[in-house]
Design a protein around this motif. Structure first.
Motif, short mmCIF file in Angstrom:
data_model
loop_
_atom_site.label_atom_id
_atom_site.label_comp_id
_atom_site.label_asym_id
_atom_site.label_seq_id
_atom_site.Cartn_x
_atom_site.Cartn_y
_atom_site.Cartn_z
N ALA A 24 28.51 84.76 6.58
CA ALA A 24 29.38 85.09 7.70
C ALA A 24 29.19 84.14 8.87
O ALA A 24 30.01 84.08 9.77
N GLN A 25 28.08 83.38 8.87
CA GLN A 25 27.83 82.47 9.97
C GLN A 25 28.79 81.29 9.96
O GLN A 25 29.11 80.73 8.91
N THR A 26 29.24 80.93 11.16
CA THR A 26 30.05 79.72 11.35
C THR A 26 29.13 78.64 11.91
O THR A 26 28.41 78.88 12.88
N THR A 27 29.16 77.47 11.30
CA THR A 27 28.33 76.37 11.77
C THR A 27 29.12 75.50 12.73
O THR A 27 30.24 75.08 12.43
N VAL A 28 28.54 75.25 13.89
CA VAL A 28 29.12 74.36 14.88
C VAL A 28 28.16 73.19 15.05
O VAL A 28 26.99 73.38 15.37
N ARG A 29 28.67 71.98 14.83
CA ARG A 29 27.82 70.78 14.92
C ARG A 29 28.08 70.07 16.24
O ARG A 29 29.23 69.82 16.61
N MET A 30 26.99 69.75 16.95
CA MET A 30 27.09 69.11 18.26
C MET A 30 26.31 67.79 18.25
O MET A 30 25.14 67.78 17.87
N SER A 31 26.96 66.70 18.67
CA SER A 31 26.26 65.41 18.84
C SER A 31 25.88 65.26 20.30
O SER A 31 26.72 65.45 21.20
N TRP A 32 24.64 64.88 20.55
CA TRP A 32 24.09 64.87 21.90
C TRP A 32 23.19 63.67 22.09
O TRP A 32 22.36 63.36 21.23
N TYR A 33 23.36 62.96 23.21
CA TYR A 33 22.40 61.90 23.56
C TYR A 33 21.72 62.31 24.86
O TYR A 33 22.23 63.14 25.62
N SER A 34 20.58 61.73 25.14
CA SER A 34 19.83 62.07 26.36
C SER A 34 19.38 60.83 27.11
O SER A 34 19.06 59.80 26.52
N ASP A 35 19.36 60.96 28.44
CA ASP A 35 18.74 59.96 29.30
C ASP A 35 17.32 60.38 29.66
O ASP A 35 16.43 59.57 29.82
N GLY A 36 17.14 61.69 29.84
CA GLY A 36 15.83 62.23 30.22
C GLY A 36 15.47 63.41 29.34
O GLY A 36 15.43 63.29 28.12
N ASN A 37 15.28 64.56 29.97
CA ASN A 37 14.83 65.75 29.23
C ASN A 37 15.97 66.70 28.88
O ASN A 37 15.74 67.79 28.38
N GLU A 38 17.23 66.27 29.12
CA GLU A 38 18.34 67.23 28.96
C GLU A 38 18.55 67.69 27.52
O GLU A 38 19.09 68.78 27.28
N GLY A 39 18.11 66.88 26.54
CA GLY A 39 18.21 67.31 25.14
C GLY A 39 17.31 68.51 24.86
O GLY A 39 17.71 69.45 24.16
N GLU A 40 16.10 68.47 25.42
CA GLU A 40 15.18 69.61 25.27
C GLU A 40 15.75 70.85 25.94
O GLU A 40 15.66 71.97 25.42
#
Length: 426
Positions: A24-40
């Motif tokens: 039942a789960q829908t998978t959503v894929r997100m691409s993300w880059y970081s300059d600092g700690n924003e990915g965490e």
């Protein structure tokens, strides 16, 4: 039935239920880059979302900035790519963006708080779509190693100092303390244009069409060219890569090799972590030219991609991240200038920031009021990446001695005209 049989039967039922939930789960894929700690930070926020929304699983692909700039457009052009992406080339990605408006519970909230920035994300001619939101508003500007100035016994130039004033001061400091880089500037068209507009570059003709080369532009290009000749800027940075390739000077700055680093507000979280209090690093107001003292606005947007097979699920993820409490926490923990009108008006408590970081955030925030209309127009222009890349590539060739500045000007004009024509054919 024996106890063992009961346990076995329950295990089977639990397994079947787990399969049902997974299916039942829908998978959503997100691409993300970081300059600092924003990915965490965003990973932490998304875990909370998943805990509250068991029917959606988010796959967060953390990729280098170069992959977003160079690989993602190719993926999207071939119909591939993620459901959501954090991007900088907002105009270039606009054609691939999903209009979230039909899927949002409260589109008026987005119009009210992201309105001016939505224009940066929309395809030309579109005045209504909601493609995403700004993960931050960025402002270009210089960081200065104040400790090196103090060691050299030289005063920092004042708030209205010119680029020439800073070039002289930083070269004098570098000579006294033996620092290899008086001024370092990101090898980026976006960074260059704060200088160019301050020198008088208009960039567009009366019809709003690109007209990049004028006297103001030439003054800025000549300054950067001359700085490389005189040692104010070093060829080891801009000359170490070719074409439109980006090259920053983060490592050189954190190692106290750079007196002034022309970059921008997105570096604050990184310097707070990597430099800390090893030396006094300060943001200073953007230097002035004959036409003003403007920085370039910008930022990265989180954009929904229209090839997604699950637009409703994508909208739920975006609504969560764009909500005022979640986005306030994201900006505060990432040390970003808010790209949300309501949050900006209220102000943010950057409680995790050091005094140096807080002071830099204030300097960059104060610069917003002085941004030139030309800078906003360039940032909102759908083909700005074509201009940025042509300029940095051709001026870079002149600096490396492969061509002359006059020839570079001709090639910039022809590159921009040709590449916009090719994009318009597609």
């Amino acid at each position: 039935m024996t106890m063992r049989a009961w346990v076995s039967a329950l295990a089977v039922v639990a397994g079947l239920l787990a399969v049902d939930v997974a299916q039942a789960q829908t998978t959503v894929r997100m691409s993300w880059y970081s300059d600092g700690n924003e990915g965490e930070v965003v990973a932490d926020l998304l875990k909370r979302f998943e805990a509250q929304n068991k029917d959606i699983k988010i796959v967060l692909d953390q990729v280098p900035y170069k992959a977003i700039n160079e690989n993602l457009p190719v993926q999207l052009a071939s119909g591939q790519g993620p459901d959501i992406a954090r991007v900088v080339d907002l105009g270039g990605i606009a054609r691939y963006a999903l209009d979230l408006r039909p899927y949002l519970k409260d589109a008026a909230y987005w119009d009210a708080n992201f309105g001016p920035f939505l224009e940066w994300m929309r395809p030309q001619g579109d005045t209504n779509s909601i493609p995403g939101f700004m993960t931050q508003l960025t402002v270009t500007g210089p960081f200065v190693n104040k400790t090196l100035f103090e060691q050299a016994g030289i005063a920092l130039p004042g708030a209205k100092a010119t680029w020439e004033d800073w070039a002289k001061a930083t070269k004098d400091v570098a000579a006294k303390v033996q620092a290899p880089f008086p001024i370092a500037m990101d090898r980026s068209g976006h960074r260059f244009f704060g200088l160019a507009i301050s020198e008088g570059a208009k960039l567009f003709d009366a019809k709003g069409e690109p007209a990049v080369i004028d006297d103001g532009f030439k003054r800025a290009a000549q300054l950067v060219y001359d700085w490389h000749k005189s040692g104010v800027m070093a060829k080891e940075l801009w000359g170490s890569v070719s074409g439109a390739a980006y090259r920053g000077a983060n490592d050189e700055f954190k190692n106290a090799q750079v007196v002034m680093y022309m970059s921008g507000s997105w570096q604050i979280a990184q310097f707070d972590k990597t430099v800390g209090n090893a030396f006094d690093w300060v943001a200073v107001p953007t230097p002035c030219g004959p036409a003003g003292c403007t920085a370039m606005p910008g930022g990265a947007g989180l954009v929904a991609i229209k090839t997604t097979k699950n637009p409703a699920a994508v909208a739920r993820v975006m609504e969560y991240l764009a909500s005022e409490p979640v986005l306030s926490e994201f900006y505060s923990r990432s040390l970003f200038v808010p790209g949300h009108i309501g949050i900006a008006a209220k102000g943010l408590d950057y409680k995790d920031a050091s005094p140096l970081a807080k002071a830099s955030l204030k300097v960059f925030s104060d610069q917003v009021a002085g941004l030139s209309p030309v800078a906003y127009k360039l940032q909102g222009y759908a083909n700005n990446r074509i201009i940025f890349n042509a300029v940095i590539s051709r001026v870079g060739q002149a600096i490396s001695g492969e061509t002359t500045l006059d020839e570079a000007y001709k090639r910039i004009a022809s590159d921009v005209e040709q590449q916009i024509a090719e994009r318009n054919k597609k």
